[in-house]
Write a protein that holds these residues in place. Structure first.
Motif, PDB file in Angstrom:
ATOM      1  N   VAL A  98       0.834  -1.200   0.000  1.00 34.76           N
ATOM      2  CA  VAL A  98       0.000   0.000   0.000  1.00 34.76           C
ATOM      3  C   VAL A  98       0.867   1.247   0.000  1.00 34.76           C
ATOM      4  O   VAL A  98       0.663   2.175  -0.774  1.00 34.76           O
ATOM      5  N   ILE A  99       1.838   1.275   0.891  1.00 35.32           N
ATOM      6  CA  ILE A  99       2.724   2.424   1.007  1.00 35.32           C
ATOM      7  C   ILE A  99       4.026   1.966   1.637  1.00 35.32           C
ATOM      8  O   ILE A  99       4.044   1.021   2.432  1.00 35.32           O
ATOM      9  N   ASP A 100       5.122   2.591   1.249  1.00 37.77           N
ATOM     10  CA  ASP A 100       6.444   2.169   1.723  1.00 37.77           C
ATOM     11  C   ASP A 100       6.833   2.973   2.958  1.00 37.77           C
ATOM     12  O   ASP A 100       7.319   4.093   2.865  1.00 37.77           O
ATOM     13  N   GLU A 129     -10.695   4.096   4.384  1.00 39.42           N
ATOM     14  CA  GLU A 129      -9.370   4.488   4.848  1.00 39.42           C
ATOM     15  C   GLU A 129      -8.764   3.410   5.743  1.00 39.42           C
ATOM     16  O   GLU A 129      -9.478   2.758   6.496  1.00 39.42           O
ATOM     17  N   LEU A 130      -7.463   3.263   5.647  1.00 37.86           N
ATOM     18  CA  LEU A 130      -6.717   2.348   6.508  1.00 37.86           C
ATOM     19  C   LEU A 130      -5.978   3.148   7.564  1.00 37.86           C
ATOM     20  O   LEU A 130      -5.229   4.080   7.246  1.00 37.86           O
ATOM     21  N   TRP A 131      -6.219   2.786   8.817  1.00 36.29           N
ATOM     22  CA  TRP A 131      -5.537   3.416   9.957  1.00 36.29           C
ATOM     23  C   TRP A 131      -4.597   2.399  10.602  1.00 36.29           C
ATOM     24  O   TRP A 131      -4.906   1.212  10.646  1.00 36.29           O
ATOM     25  N   TRP A 132      -3.475   2.857  11.105  1.00 36.06           N
ATOM     26  CA  TRP A 132      -2.592   2.000  11.887  1.00 36.06           C
ATOM     27  C   TRP A 132      -1.654   2.869  12.718  1.00 36.06           C
ATOM     28  O   TRP A 132      -1.652   4.094  12.596  1.00 36.06           O
ATOM     29  N   ILE A 133      -0.891   2.240  13.591  1.00 32.22           N
ATOM     30  CA  ILE A 133      -0.035   2.970  14.523  1.00 32.22           C
ATOM     31  C   ILE A 133       1.409   2.499  14.435  1.00 32.22           C
ATOM     32  O   ILE A 133       1.695   1.393  13.995  1.00 32.22           O
ATOM     33  N   ASP A 134       2.302   3.379  14.835  1.00 36.04           N
ATOM     34  CA  ASP A 134       3.672   2.996  15.174  1.00 36.04           C
ATOM     35  C   ASP A 134       3.737   3.048  16.692  1.00 36.04           C
ATOM     36  O   ASP A 134       3.824   4.126  17.284  1.00 36.04           O
ATOM     37  N   CYS A 146      -2.991   7.413   8.619  1.00 34.94           N
ATOM     38  CA  CYS A 146      -4.243   7.201   7.902  1.00 34.94           C
ATOM     39  C   CYS A 146      -3.971   7.322   6.407  1.00 34.94           C
ATOM     40  O   CYS A 146      -3.413   8.324   5.943  1.00 34.94           O
ATOM     41  N   HIS A 147      -4.380   6.289   5.657  1.00 35.04           N
ATOM     42  CA  HIS A 147      -4.148   6.266   4.211  1.00 35.04           C
ATOM     43  C   HIS A 147      -5.459   5.964   3.501  1.00 35.04           C
ATOM     44  O   HIS A 147      -6.123   4.966   3.800  1.00 35.04           O
ATOM     45  N   HIS A 148      -5.823   6.828   2.549  1.00 33.74           N
ATOM     46  CA  HIS A 148      -7.059   6.627   1.788  1.00 33.74           C
ATOM     47  C   HIS A 148      -6.811   5.664   0.633  1.00 33.74           C
ATOM     48  O   HIS A 148      -5.782   5.720  -0.032  1.00 33.74           O
ATOM     49  N   GLU A 149      -7.775   4.766   0.395  1.00 33.17           N
ATOM     50  CA  GLU A 149      -7.600   3.702  -0.584  1.00 33.17           C
ATOM     51  C   GLU A 149      -7.337   4.231  -1.991  1.00 33.17           C
ATOM     52  O   GLU A 149      -6.485   3.702  -2.714  1.00 33.17           O
ATOM     53  N   ASP A 150      -8.034   5.273  -2.428  1.00 34.01           N
ATOM     54  CA  ASP A 150      -7.984   5.714  -3.820  1.00 34.01           C
ATOM     55  C   ASP A 150      -7.012   6.850  -4.078  1.00 34.01           C
ATOM     56  O   ASP A 150      -6.961   7.389  -5.187  1.00 34.01           O
ATOM     57  N   THR A 151      -6.264   7.250  -3.077  1.00 33.56           N
ATOM     58  CA  THR A 151      -5.307   8.347  -3.267  1.00 33.56           C
ATOM     59  C   THR A 151      -3.967   7.958  -2.665  1.00 33.56           C
ATOM     60  O   THR A 151      -3.836   6.954  -1.981  1.00 33.56           O
ATOM     61  N   SER A 152      -2.991   8.770  -2.932  1.00 33.05           N
ATOM     62  CA  SER A 152      -1.679   8.548  -2.321  1.00 33.05           C
ATOM     63  C   SER A 152      -1.532   9.378  -1.050  1.00 33.05           C
ATOM     64  O   SER A 152      -0.429   9.501  -0.501  1.00 33.05           O
ATOM     65  N   ASN A 153      -2.644   9.938  -0.591  1.00 32.47           N
ATOM     66  CA  ASN A 153      -2.625  10.810   0.580  1.00 32.47           C
ATOM     67  C   ASN A 153      -2.370  10.019   1.860  1.00 32.47           C
ATOM     68  O   ASN A 153      -3.119   9.107   2.183  1.00 32.47           O
ATOM     69  N   LEU A 154      -1.311  10.362   2.550  1.00 32.02           N
ATOM     70  CA  LEU A 154      -0.985   9.760   3.842  1.00 32.02           C
ATOM     71  C   LEU A 154      -0.971  10.861   4.884  1.00 32.02           C
ATOM     72  O   LEU A 154      -0.243  11.841   4.759  1.00 32.02           O
TER      73      LEU A 154
END
Length: 202
Positions: free
Chosen positions: A6-8, A25-30, A38-46
């Motif tokens: 999804v994203i590097d 949207e996909l959410w996750w934590i460090d 937060c990353h939207h499925e249809d965009t490269s917006n992080l």
């Protein structure tokens, strides 16, 4: 099944993915670095937030403006737009080596989460249930490192692990009250090299 990147990113300890169906949207934590993604499925917006504390777990509010965070110093409601955290509860001031850890939302909207001894030595951790507008409740205790909360498909059984002991527990779960009962060992993971899993009849 196809697995794609999804994203590097190279987080210190990336975990706790949540899929927001409404907003796609996909959410996750460090967890270690205290960052929220937060990353939207249809965009490269992080989008990234630095909450400046270790994060154990998170949950989404329906308003889309806030998230619930289990942080090192307590349970917080975090305003995403204002970048501001409001303390809901610090449940363990008597255990300065403890921090909040893994958590999930049940079928009625309660946030069920645990705490852990950061040294992973003492059984000072607890299992909690939080329902907005009500006091925090202790469901269980005597835990070293709380992890992996989840439910059976009908919500009647709650599963929870103490990572340090290798035990996965099953509880009877009352969806109407959020109470747990009849704790038993669902499975035990042999933590030695080349270990196996021993399943019990629950």
């Amino acid at each position: 099944m196809k697995i794609s990147k999804v994203i590097d990113l190279k987080p210190n300890l990336g975990e706790g993915p949540i899929w927001d169906v409404k907003n796609q949207e996909l959410w996750w934590i460090d967890s270690q670095d205290g960052r929220l993604f937060c990353h939207h499925e249809d965009t490269s917006n992080l989008r990234v937030w630095d909450v400046r504390e270790k994060i154990g777990s998170m949950a989404l509010y329906q308003d889309g403006k806030s998230v619930l965070l289990a942080l090192q110093t307590g349970l917080y409601k975090y305003n995403l737009e204002a970048d501001k955290a409001e303390l809901i509860s610090d449940p363990e001031p008597e255990y300065p080596k403890n921090r909040l850890n893994d958590g999930k939302v049940d079928f009625r909207g309660r946030f069920v989460f645990g705490s852990m001894d950061t040294m992973e030595e003492a059984p000072t951790g607890r299992l909690y249930s939080y329902e907005e507008g009500k006091e925090l409740r202790v469901l269980d205790e005597g835990i070293i490192c709380s992890n992996g909360p989840c439910w059976s498909p009908d919500g009647s059984i709650f599963y929870f692990a103490d990572t340090w002991t290798g035990d996965i527990w099953a509880y009877d779960y009352d969806l109407e009250t959020g109470d747990v009962s009849n704790r038993r060992v669902f499975a035990t993971v042999d933590q030695s090299d080349g270990g196996s899993v021993r399943w019990n009849d629950c």
